[in-house]
Design a protein around this motif. Structure first.
Motif, PDB file in Angstrom:
ATOM      1  N   ALA A 177     -14.069  -1.221   6.590  1.00 19.07           N
ATOM      2  CA  ALA A 177     -14.747  -0.081   5.953  1.00 19.07           C
ATOM      3  C   ALA A 177     -15.933  -0.552   5.129  1.00 19.07           C
ATOM      4  O   ALA A 177     -16.999   0.070   5.132  1.00 19.07           O
ATOM      5  CB  ALA A 177     -13.758   0.693   5.080  1.00 19.07           C
ATOM      6  N   LEU A 178     -15.765  -1.668   4.431  1.00 23.80           N
ATOM      7  CA  LEU A 178     -16.865  -2.192   3.623  1.00 23.80           C
ATOM      8  C   LEU A 178     -18.024  -2.667   4.496  1.00 23.80           C
ATOM      9  O   LEU A 178     -19.192  -2.347   4.231  1.00 23.80           O
ATOM     10  CB  LEU A 178     -16.350  -3.348   2.760  1.00 23.80           C
TER      11      LEU A 178
ATOM     12  N   ASP B 215       0.837  -1.195   0.000  1.00 24.13           N
ATOM     13  CA  ASP B 215       0.000   0.000   0.000  1.00 24.13           C
ATOM     14  C   ASP B 215       0.874   1.248   0.000  1.00 24.13           C
ATOM     15  O   ASP B 215       2.092   1.199   0.167  1.00 24.13           O
ATOM     16  CB  ASP B 215      -0.919   0.020   1.231  1.00 24.13           C
ATOM     17  N   HIS B 216       0.253   2.385  -0.144  1.00 20.23           N
ATOM     18  CA  HIS B 216       0.960   3.651  -0.157  1.00 20.23           C
ATOM     19  C   HIS B 216       1.606   3.890   1.201  1.00 20.23           C
ATOM     20  O   HIS B 216       1.068   3.509   2.237  1.00 20.23           O
ATOM     21  CB  HIS B 216      -0.006   4.795  -0.481  1.00 20.23           C
TER      22      HIS B 216
ATOM     23  N   ALA C 260      -3.933  -3.940   5.610  1.00 15.30           N
ATOM     24  CA  ALA C 260      -4.672  -3.285   4.516  1.00 15.30           C
ATOM     25  C   ALA C 260      -5.962  -4.029   4.212  1.00 15.30           C
ATOM     26  O   ALA C 260      -7.026  -3.425   4.047  1.00 15.30           O
ATOM     27  CB  ALA C 260      -3.790  -3.213   3.274  1.00 15.30           C
ATOM     28  N   VAL C 261      -5.882  -5.348   4.134  1.00 11.24           N
ATOM     29  CA  VAL C 261      -7.082  -6.138   3.868  1.00 11.24           C
ATOM     30  C   VAL C 261      -8.086  -5.992   5.003  1.00 11.24           C
ATOM     31  O   VAL C 261      -9.305  -5.862   4.785  1.00 11.24           O
ATOM     32  CB  VAL C 261      -6.704  -7.614   3.650  1.00 11.24           C
TER      33      VAL C 261
ATOM     34  N   VAL D 267      -8.655   5.414   5.767  1.00 13.85           N
ATOM     35  CA  VAL D 267      -8.514   3.957   5.725  1.00 13.85           C
ATOM     36  C   VAL D 267      -7.062   3.565   5.478  1.00 13.85           C
ATOM     37  O   VAL D 267      -6.523   2.654   6.129  1.00 13.85           O
ATOM     38  CB  VAL D 267      -9.438   3.371   4.630  1.00 13.85           C
ATOM     39  N   GLN D 268      -6.390   4.256   4.551  1.00 10.90           N
ATOM     40  CA  GLN D 268      -4.995   3.943   4.272  1.00 10.90           C
ATOM     41  C   GLN D 268      -4.099   4.248   5.465  1.00 10.90           C
ATOM     42  O   GLN D 268      -3.184   3.486   5.779  1.00 10.90           O
ATOM     43  CB  GLN D 268      -4.531   4.717   3.044  1.00 10.90           C
ATOM     44  N   LEU D 269      -4.361   5.365   6.149  1.00 13.86           N
ATOM     45  CA  LEU D 269      -3.579   5.713   7.322  1.00 13.86           C
ATOM     46  C   LEU D 269      -3.793   4.697   8.439  1.00 13.86           C
ATOM     47  O   LEU D 269      -2.843   4.286   9.121  1.00 13.86           O
ATOM     48  CB  LEU D 269      -3.945   7.119   7.797  1.00 13.86           C
ATOM     49  N   CYS D 270      -5.037   4.286   8.630  1.00 13.62           N
ATOM     50  CA  CYS D 270      -5.332   3.268   9.651  1.00 13.62           C
ATOM     51  C   CYS D 270      -4.656   1.946   9.300  1.00 13.62           C
ATOM     52  O   CYS D 270      -4.128   1.253  10.179  1.00 13.62           O
ATOM     53  CB  CYS D 270      -6.842   3.096   9.761  1.00 13.62           C
ATOM     54  N   ALA D 271      -4.652   1.592   8.019  1.00 10.66           N
ATOM     55  CA  ALA D 271      -3.985   0.361   7.598  1.00 10.66           C
ATOM     56  C   ALA D 271      -2.500   0.415   7.874  1.00 10.66           C
ATOM     57  O   ALA D 271      -1.889  -0.570   8.326  1.00 10.66           O
ATOM     58  CB  ALA D 271      -4.244   0.112   6.111  1.00 10.66           C
TER      59      ALA D 271
END
Length: 316
Positions: free
Chosen positions: A184-185, A6-7, A177-178, A159-163
């Protein structure tokens, strides 16, 4: 170097901080725009609605006074008036009429207009309000799209920051990430599709399936108009009901924008992995060609080379 991770956290956190100051301002501008439009529609449509209500009541009393000698033309005239009043959002109940062009109803109409849902159950009847609706939607629809995209990007950054935080803590970036995307979904499904039908069941009297159907048709902006909230004249609706549903529509569509952004991110990562695999396969092919000089020979050269090899092997 190719990587499917991920980023990194820095761009996500910077994007989150960069979006935060501007997003409340954009949301405030969006809300003010809706309130101004609601006040304008309320001021323009309420007098016409009250006038239509008085005419409908007068026709009803005229019909009842002359009930003994009712004529066909009078009955058809009343039926046309009822149909016209229903299309404009007016109900006739006992000795009163129930209209929907109050401020709350005007606000809900403004939301359905700028979100392009367009149920079709309520529409402006005066020429001034119709012209206003054109310009209101002309500028409101782009503003709505910008706001939804901004909220979706803000959610995606969160979401990306939390991941990343979870992956940094447990040393498991891909699993984090998953996990965060799944959460979130699931949270979005609960808040915007699974729980709202319970509210519609309690207030509207619909079944859970009908409420779920209305949720999907609304958030997908299909808006058939076969199920619309606040339409039953036999029910008394709370004043906060339409405002809560308006917020649900806004954030539900923003959540759909988040899902779309996640899908785009996954597709971009998968295309990057495919390009990386193709590049590696080309590099391996070049290495094999460099290691085996026979691969650079033509068909005739290969045959001559094979014949020489066979001659060397044959004993004298």
């Amino acid at each position: 170097m190719c990587s499917g991770e991920d980023h990194p956290p820095a761009p996500a956190s910077r994007r989150l901080r960069r979006c935060f100051p501007s997003t409340p301002f954009l949301l405030l501008a969006y809300l003010c725009y809706l309130l101004l439009g609601s006040a304008a529609f309320w001021a323009l449509e309420s007098p016409a609605e009250r006038k239509a209500a008085r005419e409908l009541l007068q026709e009803k009393w005229d019909l009842l006074e002359n009930y003994s000698c009712l004529e066909k033309e009078a009955l058809e005239h009343l039926a046309k008036g009822i149909i016209r009043a229903y299309k404009s959002g007016l109900y006739l109940k006992d000795n009163t009429t129930l209209g929907r062009w109050d401020f709350v109803g005007s606000f809900f109409f403004s939301v359905s207009a700028v979100t392009t849902i367009g149920y079709g159950n309520l529409s402006p009847s005066t020429e001034v309000a119709q012209i206003l609706c054109i310009f209101f939607a002309l500028f409101g629809i782009p503003l709505n799209l910008i706001l939804l995209n901004r909220i979706g990007q803000l959610m995606l950054s969160a979401v990306q920051l939390c991941a990343f935080r979870l992956g940094e803590k447990f040393q498991w970036q891909k699993g984090a990430a998953v996990l965060t995307r799944t959460c979130a979904l699931v949270a979005g499904l609960l808040l915007f599709f699974l729980l709202p039908p319970l509210l519609f069941t309690a207030i509207e009297g619909w079944t859970y399936e009908e409420g779920f159907y209305y949720s999907f048709i609304t958030l997908s902006t299909i808006g058939f108009g076969d199920y619309v909230i606040g339409m039953n004249p036999e029910r008394i609706y709370p004043t906060w009901y339409k405002n809560i549903v308006s917020l649900w529509i806004l954030f539900g569509m923003a959540w759909l924008a988040l899902i779309i952004n996640l899908c785009i991110s996954l597709l971009e990562n998968s295309s990057g992995l495919c390009q990386c695999c193709r590049r590696r396969s080309r590099e391996m092919e070049q290495d094999l060609n460099n290691a085996n000089p026979n691969n650079n020979l033509g068909p005739e050269d290969k045959n001559n080379h094979n014949e020489k090899d066979t001659k060397l092997v044959v004993p004298n």
